[in-house]
Design a protein around this motif. Structure first.
Motif, mmCIF file in Angstrom:
data_model
loop_
_atom_site.group_PDB
_atom_site.id
_atom_site.type_symbol
_atom_site.label_atom_id
_atom_site.label_comp_id
_atom_site.label_asym_id
_atom_site.label_seq_id
_atom_site.Cartn_x
_atom_site.Cartn_y
_atom_site.Cartn_z
ATOM 1 N N TYR A 30 -12.451 -3.847 -80.599
ATOM 2 C CA TYR A 30 -12.404 -4.791 -81.729
ATOM 3 C C TYR A 30 -13.784 -5.369 -81.992
ATOM 4 O O TYR A 30 -14.630 -5.434 -81.100
ATOM 5 N N GLU A 31 -13.984 -5.824 -83.223
ATOM 6 C CA GLU A 31 -15.166 -6.639 -83.527
ATOM 7 C C GLU A 31 -14.783 -8.071 -83.235
ATOM 8 O O GLU A 31 -13.890 -8.632 -83.868
ATOM 9 N N MET A 32 -15.455 -8.679 -82.244
ATOM 10 C CA MET A 32 -15.072 -10.018 -81.800
ATOM 11 C C MET A 32 -16.275 -10.961 -81.814
ATOM 12 O O MET A 32 -17.418 -10.534 -81.638
ATOM 13 N N PRO A 33 -16.029 -12.264 -82.003
ATOM 14 C CA PRO A 33 -17.142 -13.233 -82.004
ATOM 15 C C PRO A 33 -17.602 -13.543 -80.586
ATOM 16 O O PRO A 33 -16.812 -14.005 -79.765
ATOM 17 N N VAL A 34 -18.864 -13.282 -80.273
ATOM 18 C CA VAL A 34 -19.372 -13.600 -78.931
ATOM 19 C C VAL A 34 -19.856 -15.051 -78.890
ATOM 20 O O VAL A 34 -19.765 -15.721 -77.868
ATOM 21 N N GLN A 35 -20.363 -15.540 -80.051
ATOM 22 C CA GLN A 35 -20.773 -16.944 -80.134
ATOM 23 C C GLN A 35 -20.894 -17.338 -81.603
ATOM 24 O O GLN A 35 -20.927 -16.495 -82.494
ATOM 25 N N TYR A 36 -20.956 -18.643 -81.833
ATOM 26 C CA TYR A 36 -21.154 -19.219 -83.168
ATOM 27 C C TYR A 36 -22.509 -19.934 -83.163
ATOM 28 O O TYR A 36 -23.166 -19.985 -82.115
ATOM 29 N N PRO A 37 -22.935 -20.514 -84.287
ATOM 30 C CA PRO A 37 -24.256 -21.160 -84.307
ATOM 31 C C PRO A 37 -24.446 -22.238 -83.238
ATOM 32 O O PRO A 37 -25.575 -22.494 -82.810
ATOM 33 N N LEU A 38 -23.369 -22.847 -82.775
ATOM 34 C CA LEU A 38 -23.455 -23.868 -81.717
ATOM 35 C C LEU A 38 -24.114 -23.307 -80.453
ATOM 36 O O LEU A 38 -24.843 -24.008 -79.759
ATOM 37 N N GLY A 39 -23.836 -22.032 -80.131
ATOM 38 C CA GLY A 39 -24.408 -21.391 -78.938
ATOM 39 C C GLY A 39 -23.471 -21.491 -77.751
ATOM 40 O O GLY A 39 -22.664 -22.410 -77.643
ATOM 41 N N VAL A 40 -23.602 -20.522 -76.843
ATOM 42 C CA VAL A 40 -22.643 -20.361 -75.739
ATOM 43 C C VAL A 40 -22.529 -21.613 -74.869
ATOM 44 O O VAL A 40 -21.429 -22.075 -74.558
ATOM 45 N N LYS A 41 -23.669 -22.189 -74.475
ATOM 46 C CA LYS A 41 -23.627 -23.331 -73.547
ATOM 47 C C LYS A 41 -22.929 -24.542 -74.186
ATOM 48 O O LYS A 41 -22.088 -25.192 -73.562
ATOM 49 N N LYS A 42 -23.273 -24.831 -75.435
ATOM 50 C CA LYS A 42 -22.648 -25.980 -76.123
ATOM 51 C C LYS A 42 -21.162 -25.718 -76.384
ATOM 52 O O LYS A 42 -20.347 -26.638 -76.322
ATOM 53 N N GLU A 43 -20.828 -24.458 -76.668
ATOM 54 C CA GLU A 43 -19.405 -24.108 -76.865
ATOM 55 C C GLU A 43 -18.631 -24.314 -75.558
ATOM 56 O O GLU A 43 -17.514 -24.836 -75.551
ATOM 57 N N HIS A 44 -19.241 -23.893 -74.458
ATOM 58 C CA HIS A 44 -18.643 -24.075 -73.127
ATOM 59 C C HIS A 44 -18.394 -25.564 -72.863
ATOM 60 O O HIS A 44 -17.283 -25.978 -72.522
ATOM 61 N N ASN A 45 -19.442 -26.363 -73.044
ATOM 62 C CA ASN A 45 -19.333 -27.800 -72.763
ATOM 63 C C ASN A 45 -18.346 -28.491 -73.691
ATOM 64 O O ASN A 45 -17.606 -29.387 -73.267
#
Length: 375
Positions: A30-45
């Motif tokens: 599938y084509e899946m979103p790995v991250q959004y403009p927020l970025g991985v670390k901020k998305e995690h937090n």
């Protein structure tokens, strides 16, 4: 056309991901979103602190109909399905004849039918396995027209309760049919982040509508696969294909909790699943060649999947199967397999990264306390 050249599938939320500025990557076909403009670390937090919305529609969703469905499915997994109460769900494993793990899955009892959610990469294989083994009395309905959303984090319940107040009455591993904003959904209070949250099966034609309604809630941000991976790793949860596969048994994978007690003891329902002889022998002897362990780095450098693990003498003793820097743990976290004699908590091992031996400690998982809502 080779496997690599085949067109990737798109979930019903593809256009929404693009609109939200997601970086799209191939994942399990599938084509899946790995991250959004927020970025991985901020998305995690953000998921740890508030609530994150994940598109997990690549997973396979199947309904099993028929009076004998629970008994038939129980013969394929090492967990108790016959006594799974209506309105509850359970984590399960498909095992092969050698006791290896073919997939991990969620089984939910809707009263008149069972719902099974399987991993995307194993979907076709799992459906074929069920068709071949569940018997004629069980009707297998593959839900091709449903999407799956996961709303995860300590504020997930606040956000969802504005759209459907009844969800506040659910506890961890409850499962029911609920109307959210007038949309008929199957919903479980569970997830893959170690946080409280919900997984929502929604008709694909209404998935974007529901996702937008959730994203309008002040606590909710869209979260990609990157943060999903770091969240589940901190929570000590396995990723199929990395941390567990057909070469690992539930005992080697430290998934003893995923074998119901009445399937381990002597009695009429002891064993009775593919590969039981091998798995029960390992449980009884409390020994296997290797064991899955948590690993905590002592420096800052992340230790990635595939990294060799050695002892103080530099002899190979295992391999890392998942690894990253844990934003909440504040340290490199990993899991992997080590020779049985190195599996005790607090054992020091070394990860070989660019020719250097980085010290790591065998640690208890989860690395970050799980916060499921148990009432």
């Amino acid at each position: 056309m080779s496997q690599n050249e085949q067109a990737l599938a798109k979930t019903a939320l593809y256009d929404l991901h693009v609109e939200l500025g997601a970086k799209m990557v191939p994942f399990a076909g599938y084509e899946m979103p790995v991250q959004y403009p927020l970025g991985v670390k901020k998305e995690h937090n953000h998921t740890r602190e508030q609530a994150g919305l994940f598109d997990v529609s690549h997973m396979g969703q199947v309904l099993l109909h028929g009076e004998g469905a629970a008994a038939a499915l129980e013969k394929l997994v090492p967990v108790d399905i016959i006594d799974l109460p209506a309105g509850k769900q359970r984590y399960a494993l498909f095992t092969n004849d050698a006791g290896g793990i073919m997939d991990d899955l969620m089984v939910s009892n809707l009263g008149d039918k069972l719902m099974v959610v399987v991993n995307a990469a194993c979907k076709e294989q799992d459906i074929a396995h069920m068709r071949a083994n569940l018997g004629e009395g069980v009707e297998i309905e593959v839900l091709e027209d449903r999407s799956l959303l996961a709303l995860q984090g300590p504020k997930a319940v606040d956000a969802l309760a504005r759209l459907q107040p009844s969800v506040t009455d659910m506890v961890f591993m409850d499962f029911q049919t609920v109307e959210i904003n007038g949309i008929d959904c199957y919903i479980g209070r569970a997830g893959y982040t170690g946080e409280d949250g919900f997984e929502i099966s929604v008709p694909s034609s209404q998935a974007a509508e529901l996702a937008k309604a959730l994203l309008e809630q002040p606590e909710v941000e869209a979260i990609g696969l990157g943060a999903r991976d770091s969240l589940r790793l901190e929570a000590g949860l396995c990723l199929y294909g990395n941390d567990i596969d057909t070469t690992t048994t539930p005992y080697e994978a430290s998934l003893l909790w995923a074998i119901s007690k009445n399937r381990r003891l002597e009695g009429e329902r002891e064993g009775g699943f593919p590969g039981a002889e091998t798995v029960l022998a390992q449980i009884q002897s409390k020994k296997a060649d290797r064991k899955r362990v948590g690993l905590l780095g002592q420096g800052r450098a992340p230790v990635r999947e595939g990294t060799e693990l050695v002892n103080a003498q530099g002899e190979t003793i295992g391999t890392v199967t998942s690894g990253t820097f844990g934003p909440t743990a504040g340290a490199p976290v990993a899991m992997g397999y080590v020779a049985f004699e190195y599996a005790a908590i607090d054992t020091e091992v070394f990860a070989v990264v660019r020719g250097k031996q980085l010290p790591m400690t065998v640690a208890k998982t989860p690395f970050v306390p799980q916060r499921y809502y148990r009432g």
